[in-house]
Design a protein around this motif. Structure first.
Motif, short mmCIF file in Angstrom:
data_model
loop_
_atom_site.label_atom_id
_atom_site.label_comp_id
_atom_site.label_asym_id
_atom_site.label_seq_id
_atom_site.Cartn_x
_atom_site.Cartn_y
_atom_site.Cartn_z
N UNK A 84 0.84 -1.19 0.00
CA UNK A 84 0.00 0.00 0.00
C UNK A 84 0.88 1.24 0.00
N UNK A 85 0.35 2.34 -0.46
CA UNK A 85 1.02 3.65 -0.54
C UNK A 85 2.07 3.73 -1.65
N UNK A 89 0.99 0.30 -6.89
CA UNK A 89 -0.01 -0.56 -6.28
C UNK A 89 -1.20 -0.83 -7.18
N UNK A 90 -1.66 0.22 -7.86
CA UNK A 90 -2.86 0.06 -8.69
C UNK A 90 -2.59 -0.91 -9.84
N UNK A 93 -2.53 -4.34 -8.55
CA UNK A 93 -3.86 -4.82 -8.18
C UNK A 93 -4.68 -5.17 -9.41
N UNK A 218 -0.40 -13.44 24.40
CA UNK A 218 -0.05 -14.26 23.23
C UNK A 218 1.45 -14.23 22.96
N UNK A 291 -15.57 -13.60 22.18
CA UNK A 291 -14.76 -12.52 22.71
C UNK A 291 -15.32 -11.17 22.33
N UNK A 292 -16.57 -11.12 21.90
CA UNK A 292 -17.17 -9.83 21.62
C UNK A 292 -17.69 -9.30 22.96
N UNK B 170 -14.95 -8.17 16.99
CA UNK B 170 -16.06 -7.22 16.87
C UNK B 170 -15.98 -6.39 15.58
N UNK B 230 -3.12 0.55 6.71
CA UNK B 230 -2.54 -0.08 5.52
C UNK B 230 -3.61 -0.86 4.76
N UNK B 233 -5.65 1.46 2.76
CA UNK B 233 -4.95 2.06 1.62
C UNK B 233 -4.64 1.02 0.54
N UNK B 237 -7.31 -6.31 -4.93
CA UNK B 237 -6.93 -6.94 -6.19
C UNK B 237 -8.09 -7.64 -6.88
#
Lengths: 371, 273
Positions: A84-85, A89-90, A93, A218, A291-292, B170, B230, B233, B237
């Motif tokens: 990204x950025x 990228x375009x 994609x 974790x 976990x909500x 959530x 990220x 942005x 694809x």
């Protein structure tokens, strides 16, 4: 034996003299199909003929063009990952849509071309075939049945008992071989370890020497009371090898506001530490991670089937398909000030099973004996 | 902050015998050095704190914040931030983080009490929000959103892991939000800025649990923010993201649209044959 019985089959000399069109018509006639109309669609070389050809050619040209574009895009379009950025990228994609679009267009245009070829270029034809209505003739059915049964008689199936037996055995064994991989996984005795059955013991159980299991995040960081602010929830794991991946070990550690009133279940007094409460994260319905956590209402939601448990009500289910409360883990601090599980859960974690709740009728030792 | 803590001038305390001129010179030099040090320190500490947060208490700003509080907030949150029963909670201890989050996302001032305060256009200008936050921070204390960069571009993967463990249940794996009980919901993260996400984690707005610095260190918070931003942005694809809800709606749409198109084309071809 379909076909036209009245048709006279031409001899070799006559066949040699026949044109291709006549031979084709003869073949269809032999199969009982009569050509009512047959011939070129348009007068060859006429404007209509040329127009039809152009229309078909157009589709094939398009198919060829997109096939070439696909190859070009497949080889030269930037397929390397661009984060990204970044400016590329375009383009990156677009790689998948571009090759998908070009290849799809190739196949589509080729298909349209073939259909229009059949409709606009191939000869115009109207064929008539007589169709039988209803079942076969009595004689056809009788003869076929006799043929099948006679094959069995001639093979002597009746007297070859060994053959029949071995065939049945082979068939049965093949069937068993197909079923075993599916059902074999179920053939397991969860009670082989008696009171230490994995259905009842989680990694929170203290070690053989009585060492209590620490709670860790974790990343392995042990948890202290000051790590949680009022209104916090942390997912914690037992600090034993494989504890972070064990399916029955994930625990939610809550810190409530000091004015919260929590229903304590019978026989589970003192499982909490101050305002800190620890409950299994595994839903008692089918074992999804709940976990909500709504920190104001005290509800904990399960994302799979919308079960809701109320922390203030002792984690009893208040909505949804779950029927049993989430088990509470008794906690305390060790001498370094980190949270540990005082002992294992006092009830089974996760979804129900046949023997759940029937204990200790199933075996003589109560569950606590496993610790 | 000012130069109120000017160190004592060296010369006046010394008991050693020296000439008057020497004492004067060394005294002025020491004073000069101390003043320079304080000035440099002040400059270094203050230069990057240009947004007004409670770190530097500015009396004018706090007064401005108090004025805003008394016109816009006092009805529900009370004269001394203590809250009003059935209207609004106490603001003692919520700090700059909660104030900035609630006001900059337009949730506060609220239009009406409901299951949850919706995000809307912020009512106050950024300076007013800062003033209000300074006032709340000054009077109740509490967590503060740090200044400066709130992202850690090399920590995206770690941020993703932490996001999936702590947030995704959530807010959905792509931050699209989701339903909670009785009309409440976890909001979509698309419009959220870095500071708003940081403030939400610090303060635990409404039903969201708090993630204090003991639970998620400030580095871990930055990693999570980096991952969220990220994601936003990143160009999808596959083309249209279908709301980012995952494989179920994608499969459904592929089936309905794709199969529908095939059936329609087949029927059309059949009608033309």
């Amino acid at each position: 034996m379909a076909g036209n019985p009245n048709l006279k089959v031409p001899d070799e000399a006559e066949l040699a003299k026949m044109s291709r069109e006549e031979l084709g018509a003869l073949g269809m006639a032999l199969d009982g199909v009569e050509l009512a109309e047959y011939g070129e669609r348009y007068v060859p070389g006429s404007p209509a003929d040329k127009r039809a050809e152009r229309q078909v050619v157009k589709w094939f040209m398009l198919a060829a063009l997109f096939a070439v574009l696909f190859v070009v895009a497949f080889i030269w379009w930037p397929a390397e990952y661009e984060p990204a950025y970044s400016d590329g990228q375009l383009m990156y994609a677009l790689y998948t849509p571009v090759i998908g679009f070009t290849l799809g267009a190739t196949i589509l245009f080729f298909g349209i071309g073939v259909v229009s070829l059949a409709k606009k270029i191939l000869p115009h034809e109207v064929a008539i075939q007589q169709r039988r209505i209803g079942m076969s003739d009595e004689v056809d059915r009788k003869t076929l049945a006799a043929q099948v049964l006679d094959t069995g008689d001639k093979a002597g199936i009746k007297r070859r008992g060994m053959l029949k037996g071995s065939l049945a055995l082979a068939g049965g064994a093949l069937g068993a071989a197909a079923i075993v991989p599916v059902l074999g996984g179920f053939i397991k005795n969860p009670w082989a370890e008696r009171a230490d059955s994995p259905l009842w013991v989680t990694p929170w159980a203290p070690a053989a020497d009585g060492t209590k299991v620490r709670m860790v995040q974790i990343d392995g960081t042990p948890v202290r009371p000051e790590d949680l602010e009022a209104g916090s929830m942390a997912t914690v794991f037992p600090a034993v090898p494989g504890g972070g991946k064990a399916s029955d070990a994930a625990v939610m550690l809550f810190r409530l506001r000091s004015d919260s009133v929590v229903r304590i279940r019978d026989g589970q007094q003192g499982f909490q530490f101050g305002d800190y409460y620890a409950y299994s994260k595994i839903c008692t319905h089918v074992g999804c991670p709940v976990s909500l956590y709504e920190q104001q209402t005290g509800r904990v939601l399960c994302p799979c089937h919308q079960s809701q448990f109320n922390l203030y009500e002792g984690m009893f289910p208040v909505f949804g398909p779950a029927t049993r409360p989430l088990p509470q883990l008794p906690i305390e601090l060790d001498d370094e000030g980190y949270f540990v599980a005082s002992r294992d859960f006092v009830e089974a974690v996760g979804p129900g099973f046949w023997e759940n709740g029937k204990y200790p009728a199933w075996y003589s030792e109560p569950k606590e004996a496993s610790g | 902050m000012s130069v109120k803590d000017t160190p004592p001038t060296g010369g006046s305390t010394r008991k050693r015998r020296r000439s008057k001129a020497m004492r004067r010179i060394s005294g002025s030099l020491a004073l000069l050095l101390a003043l320079c040090t304080v000035g440099l320190l002040y400059g270094a500490l203050v230069s990057d704190k240009n947004t007004a947060v409670a770190a530097n208490v500015d009396a004018v700003q706090v007064a401005q914040g108090k004025e805003i509080y008394q016109t816009a907030c006092i009805t529900c949150h009370g004269q001394n931030l203590q809250g009003v029963t059935d209207r609004g909670p106490s603001l003692v201890g919520v700090g700059q983080a909660a104030t900035y989050f609630q006001v900059s996302t337009g949730r506060m001032p609220a239009a009406e009490n409901g299951a949850q305060m919706p995000r809307k256009e912020p009512y106050f200008a950024p300076e007013e929000i800062d003033a209000l936050a300074a006032f709340i921070q000054e009077n109740g204390g509490g967590p503060v959103i740090p200044d400066g960069e709130l992202r850690a571009p090399d920590q995206i993967a770690k941020g993703g892991e932490l996001f999936r463990l702590n947030c995704a249940s959530c807010h959905n794996f792509t931050g699209q939000g989701g339903a909670l009980s009785q009309g409440k919901y976890a909001p979509n993260l698309d419009p959220a800025t870095d500071a708003q996400i940081y403030g939400a984690m610090l303060s635990g707005p409404e039903n969201m649990p708090k993630f204090g610095d003991g639970l998620l260190t400030s580095d871990e918070k930055r990693a999570i923010i980096t991952f969220i931003q990220n994601n936003k942005a990143t160009v999808d694809p596959g083309g249209y993201a279908l709301g980012g809800f995952g494989p179920a709606p994608e499969g459904l749409v592929a089936f309905l649209v794709g199969m529908g198109a095939i059936v329609a084309a087949t029927l059309w071809m059949g009608s033309r044959a």
